[in-house]
Design an enzyme around this catalytic site. Structure first.
Site, mmCIF file in Angstrom:
data_model
loop_
_atom_site.group_PDB
_atom_site.id
_atom_site.type_symbol
_atom_site.label_atom_id
_atom_site.label_comp_id
_atom_site.label_asym_id
_atom_site.label_seq_id
_atom_site.Cartn_x
_atom_site.Cartn_y
_atom_site.Cartn_z
ATOM 1 N N ASN A 158 32.850 2.543 -18.337
ATOM 2 C CA ASN A 158 33.010 3.718 -18.854
ATOM 3 C C ASN A 158 31.871 4.417 -18.928
ATOM 4 O O ASN A 158 30.844 4.258 -18.856
ATOM 5 C CB ASN A 158 33.370 3.283 -20.422
ATOM 6 C CG ASN A 158 32.356 2.280 -21.027
ATOM 7 O OD1 ASN A 158 31.796 1.306 -20.442
ATOM 8 N ND2 ASN A 158 32.404 2.379 -22.512
ATOM 9 N N GLU A 198 30.577 7.932 -20.745
ATOM 10 C CA GLU A 198 30.611 8.718 -21.981
ATOM 11 C C GLU A 198 29.984 10.043 -21.991
ATOM 12 O O GLU A 198 29.144 10.395 -20.845
ATOM 13 C CB GLU A 198 30.210 7.971 -23.193
ATOM 14 C CG GLU A 198 30.907 6.924 -23.542
ATOM 15 C CD GLU A 198 30.762 6.131 -24.752
ATOM 16 O OE1 GLU A 198 29.718 6.336 -25.478
ATOM 17 O OE2 GLU A 198 31.271 5.156 -25.155
ATOM 18 N N ASN A 199 30.059 10.866 -22.695
ATOM 19 C CA ASN A 199 29.534 12.371 -22.842
ATOM 20 C C ASN A 199 29.131 12.479 -24.375
ATOM 21 O O ASN A 199 29.816 12.370 -25.146
ATOM 22 C CB ASN A 199 30.634 13.267 -22.083
ATOM 23 C CG ASN A 199 29.826 14.515 -21.624
ATOM 24 O OD1 ASN A 199 29.828 15.426 -22.500
ATOM 25 N ND2 ASN A 199 29.635 14.728 -20.374
ATOM 26 N N ALA A 200 28.155 13.551 -24.088
ATOM 27 C CA ALA A 200 28.124 14.302 -25.540
ATOM 28 C C ALA A 200 29.045 14.946 -26.205
ATOM 29 O O ALA A 200 29.317 15.048 -27.446
ATOM 30 C CB ALA A 200 26.862 15.222 -25.493
ATOM 31 N N TYR A 248 32.182 14.115 -26.742
ATOM 32 C CA TYR A 248 33.206 12.822 -26.565
ATOM 33 C C TYR A 248 34.546 12.926 -25.914
ATOM 34 O O TYR A 248 34.338 11.958 -25.071
ATOM 35 C CB TYR A 248 33.156 12.311 -28.204
ATOM 36 C CG TYR A 248 32.005 11.822 -28.900
ATOM 37 C CD1 TYR A 248 30.638 12.019 -28.440
ATOM 38 C CD2 TYR A 248 32.227 11.502 -30.234
ATOM 39 C CE1 TYR A 248 29.732 12.087 -29.159
ATOM 40 C CE2 TYR A 248 30.903 11.172 -31.031
ATOM 41 C CZ TYR A 248 29.935 11.396 -30.302
ATOM 42 O OH TYR A 248 28.540 10.958 -31.104
ATOM 43 N N GLU A 285 38.685 1.556 -16.818
ATOM 44 C CA GLU A 285 39.591 1.235 -16.051
ATOM 45 C C GLU A 285 40.139 2.486 -15.266
ATOM 46 O O GLU A 285 40.480 2.303 -14.104
ATOM 47 C CB GLU A 285 40.873 0.762 -16.854
ATOM 48 C CG GLU A 285 40.694 -0.486 -17.621
ATOM 49 C CD GLU A 285 40.204 -0.150 -19.126
ATOM 50 O OE1 GLU A 285 39.287 0.677 -19.126
ATOM 51 O OE2 GLU A 285 40.415 -0.934 -20.107
ATOM 52 N N CYS A 287 43.259 0.867 -23.389
ATOM 53 C CA CYS A 287 43.666 1.745 -24.361
ATOM 54 C C CYS A 287 45.090 2.259 -23.702
ATOM 55 O O CYS A 287 45.639 1.880 -22.734
ATOM 56 C CB CYS A 287 42.941 2.918 -24.535
ATOM 57 S SG CYS A 287 42.735 4.336 -23.212
ATOM 58 N N CYS A 342 44.811 4.229 -20.547
ATOM 59 C CA CYS A 342 44.590 3.666 -19.345
ATOM 60 C C CYS A 342 45.737 2.915 -19.035
ATOM 61 O O CYS A 342 46.144 2.767 -17.860
ATOM 62 C CB CYS A 342 43.426 2.699 -19.549
ATOM 63 S SG CYS A 342 41.718 3.534 -19.623
#
Ligand code: THU
Length: 161
Positions: free
Chosen positions: A62, A64-66, A68, A75, A112, A115
């Protein structure tokens, strides 16, 4: 009125004794992948290893990013990468794990909904089902035999034709 029921099933293994070397190798690749997850916000580190029919394994974790919602699950990172690099390949299976060394839960993380839908798309365009291995703490493994089992009422691309 009529009711439509779809049954779904999974198999739970408590140790690795019934798995082949190739399967154990796939599990290992997923575990290695979760170590490189970029998840500074959730601190929920996920790894995925996708086995293609030519025997190659493509991994993802995974990101992520600031901002979100810009982040992406392990996946999808794996399967989008695979499809972008090897568009004619088909997929045999995918192993998914969370980093049990850094996450203090004992549960298995199921993919999730997004995915599942993405995996569903790729399963729909190939002849064989994609097997899903969900790795738990220690040697627990849950097998779901197809994406269709994980997402029984998925959105079918047939509707768009
Ligand atoms: N995550 C995945 O990588 N796969 C899933 O199927 C569920 C969630 C990630 C997304 C996010 O970076 C973090 O886990 C917490 O939701």
């Amino acid at each position: 009125m009529r009711e439509v029921k779809i049954e779904s099933s999974l198999t739970v293994f408590e140790d690795y004794s019934s798995f082949t070397e190739a399967e154990l190798n796939l599990f290992q690749k997923a575990k290695e992948a979760c170590k490189n997850a970029y998840a500074p916000y959730s601190k929920f580190y996920v790894g995925a290893a996708l086995l293609m029919d030519d025997g190659k394994i493509i991994t993802g974790n995974n990101q992520e990013n600031a901002v979100y919602p810009c982040g992406l699950c392990a996946e999808r990172v794996a399967i989008f990468h695979a499809s972008s690099q090897f568009p004619n390949q088909t997929y045999q299976s995918i192993a998914i794990t969370i980093d049990y060394d850094r996450i203090e839960i004992d549960d298995v993380a199921f993919p999730c909904g997004s995915c599942r839908q993405v995996l569903f798309e790729y399963e729909s365009k190939q002849p064989d089902k994609i097997k899903i291995y969900l790795l738990g703490r220690n040697e627990q493994v849950i097998i779901v035999n197809s994406v269709e089992q994980l997402l029984p009422f998925g959105f079918s691309n047939k509707l768009l034709s």
